[in-house]
Design a protein around this motif. Structure first.
Motif, PDB file in Angstrom:
ATOM      1  N   ALA A 119      10.181   0.284  -8.971  1.00  0.00           N
ATOM      2  CA  ALA A 119       8.814   0.468  -9.476  1.00  0.00           C
ATOM      3  C   ALA A 119       8.077   1.266  -8.416  1.00  0.00           C
ATOM      4  O   ALA A 119       8.666   1.766  -7.435  1.00  0.00           O
ATOM      5  CB  ALA A 119       8.273  -0.869  -9.574  1.00  0.00           C
ATOM      6  N   GLU A 120       6.930   1.439  -8.516  1.00  0.00           N
ATOM      7  CA  GLU A 120       6.193   2.191  -7.713  1.00  0.00           C
ATOM      8  C   GLU A 120       5.941   1.724  -6.255  1.00  0.00           C
ATOM      9  O   GLU A 120       6.006   2.374  -5.229  1.00  0.00           O
ATOM     10  CB  GLU A 120       4.718   2.375  -8.223  1.00  0.00           C
ATOM     11  N   ASP A 121       5.925   0.107  -6.234  1.00  0.00           N
ATOM     12  CA  ASP A 121       5.825  -0.430  -5.008  1.00  0.00           C
ATOM     13  C   ASP A 121       7.019  -1.059  -4.487  1.00  0.00           C
ATOM     14  O   ASP A 121       7.091  -1.756  -3.492  1.00  0.00           O
ATOM     15  CB  ASP A 121       4.627  -1.451  -4.935  1.00  0.00           C
ATOM     16  N   CYS A 122       8.269  -0.884  -5.122  1.00  0.00           N
ATOM     17  CA  CYS A 122       9.274  -1.817  -4.479  1.00  0.00           C
ATOM     18  C   CYS A 122      10.668  -0.926  -4.810  1.00  0.00           C
ATOM     19  O   CYS A 122      10.796  -0.055  -5.963  1.00  0.00           O
ATOM     20  CB  CYS A 122       9.347  -3.067  -5.150  1.00  0.00           C
ATOM     21  N   GLY A 123      11.607  -1.208  -4.013  1.00  0.00           N
ATOM     22  CA  GLY A 123      13.049  -0.561  -4.212  1.00  0.00           C
ATOM     23  C   GLY A 123      14.069  -0.873  -3.168  1.00  0.00           C
ATOM     24  O   GLY A 123      13.820  -1.757  -2.424  1.00  0.00           O
ATOM     25  N   ILE A 124      15.320  -0.199  -3.230  1.00  0.00           N
ATOM     26  CA  ILE A 124      16.178  -0.375  -2.552  1.00  0.00           C
ATOM     27  C   ILE A 124      16.560   0.708  -1.426  1.00  0.00           C
ATOM     28  O   ILE A 124      16.737   1.932  -2.040  1.00  0.00           O
ATOM     29  CB  ILE A 124      17.472  -0.903  -3.325  1.00  0.00           C
ATOM     30  N   LYS A 148       7.641   8.216  -2.269  1.00  0.00           N
ATOM     31  CA  LYS A 148       7.267   9.303  -1.413  1.00  0.00           C
ATOM     32  C   LYS A 148       8.764   9.357  -0.525  1.00  0.00           C
ATOM     33  O   LYS A 148       8.977  10.642  -0.113  1.00  0.00           O
ATOM     34  CB  LYS A 148       6.062   8.929  -0.577  1.00  0.00           C
ATOM     35  N   ASP A 149       9.212   8.206  -0.104  1.00  0.00           N
ATOM     36  CA  ASP A 149      10.221   8.071   0.877  1.00  0.00           C
ATOM     37  C   ASP A 149      11.454   8.835   0.026  1.00  0.00           C
ATOM     38  O   ASP A 149      12.348   9.526   0.764  1.00  0.00           O
ATOM     39  CB  ASP A 149      10.456   6.441   0.955  1.00  0.00           C
ATOM     40  N   SER A 150      11.567   8.551  -1.017  1.00  0.00           N
ATOM     41  CA  SER A 150      12.771   9.253  -1.875  1.00  0.00           C
ATOM     42  C   SER A 150      12.617  10.854  -1.882  1.00  0.00           C
ATOM     43  O   SER A 150      13.494  11.509  -1.722  1.00  0.00           O
ATOM     44  CB  SER A 150      12.525   8.678  -3.348  1.00  0.00           C
ATOM     45  N   ARG A 151      11.285  11.448  -2.051  1.00  0.00           N
ATOM     46  CA  ARG A 151      10.968  12.777  -2.089  1.00  0.00           C
ATOM     47  C   ARG A 151      11.274  13.276  -0.692  1.00  0.00           C
ATOM     48  O   ARG A 151      11.745  14.502  -0.555  1.00  0.00           O
ATOM     49  CB  ARG A 151       9.721  13.115  -2.421  1.00  0.00           C
ATOM     50  N   LYS A 190       0.855  -1.376  -0.015  1.00  0.00           N
ATOM     51  CA  LYS A 190      -0.093  -0.083   0.195  1.00  0.00           C
ATOM     52  C   LYS A 190       0.840   1.267  -0.140  1.00  0.00           C
ATOM     53  O   LYS A 190       0.213   2.486  -0.216  1.00  0.00           O
ATOM     54  CB  LYS A 190      -0.717  -0.083   1.431  1.00  0.00           C
ATOM     55  N   GLY A 191       1.976   1.270   0.139  1.00  0.00           N
ATOM     56  CA  GLY A 191       3.014   2.197   0.291  1.00  0.00           C
ATOM     57  C   GLY A 191       3.783   2.675  -1.123  1.00  0.00           C
ATOM     58  O   GLY A 191       3.154   2.199  -1.985  1.00  0.00           O
TER      59      GLY A 191
END
Length: 157
Positions: A131-136, A87-90, A82-83
């Motif tokens: 992607a919109e819902d996954c990352g490092i 947003k975390d990056s911004r 759902k996240g």
């Protein structure tokens, strides 16, 4: 992009935007830690070498670093149902702007200004959205999850 944790590798005294030392990944640590949360993110460790070291060497038998390793880098690989990791990056971009404001221009307020004495700084970390819902995400050293702190406090074993 991804950066090193403080103290993991030697840093120059200046804050150079394009540092001369850029680590390279040599190998992934075969051990993977699955964090205890609903999303079950994975903590991944990577052995880094300086760009001058040949990349032909392999990981030792026990998965530990070899003497010419420059350090071990840690990252969190996560997928949020759902996240939105963008947003975390911004938020980290905003924190970097705040750090620049805290630092101010050298000589503009004088060496004895309150801002220079306090040396205020927010600890930021890198976020790479795959992607919109996954990352490092860069792992911040010497941190614990809120869940583990609460669990240890209220359920000591």
């Amino acid at each position: 992009a991804l950066s090193l944790s403080p103290g993991a590798l030697e840093r120059s005294a200046t804050t150079d935007v394009f540092p001369s030392f850029v680590p390279r990944m040599r190998a992934f640590n075969p051990e993977l830690k699955i964090m205890q949360s609903k999303a079950k993110p994975k903590k991944v460790s990577i052995f880094a070498v300086s760009s001058s070291v040949a990349q032909r060497d392999k990981l030792s038998e026990d998965g530990k670093p070899i003497s010419h390793d420059a350090g071990e880098l840690h990252f969190l690989v996560k997928q949020e149902a759902k996240g939105d990791l963008r947003k975390d990056s911004r938020v980290q971009d905003l924190n970097n702007v705040i750090n620049r404001i805290f630092a101010g221009r050298k000589g503009s307020s004088g060496p004895n200004s309150r801002r220079q004495r306090l040396r205020l700084r927010l600890r930021t970390f890198s976020v790479v959205c795959l992607a919109e819902d996954c990352g490092i995400l860069e792992w911040v050293p010497n941190t614990e999850s809120l869940r583990s702190v609460i669990t240890e406090t209220y359920n000591p074993q």
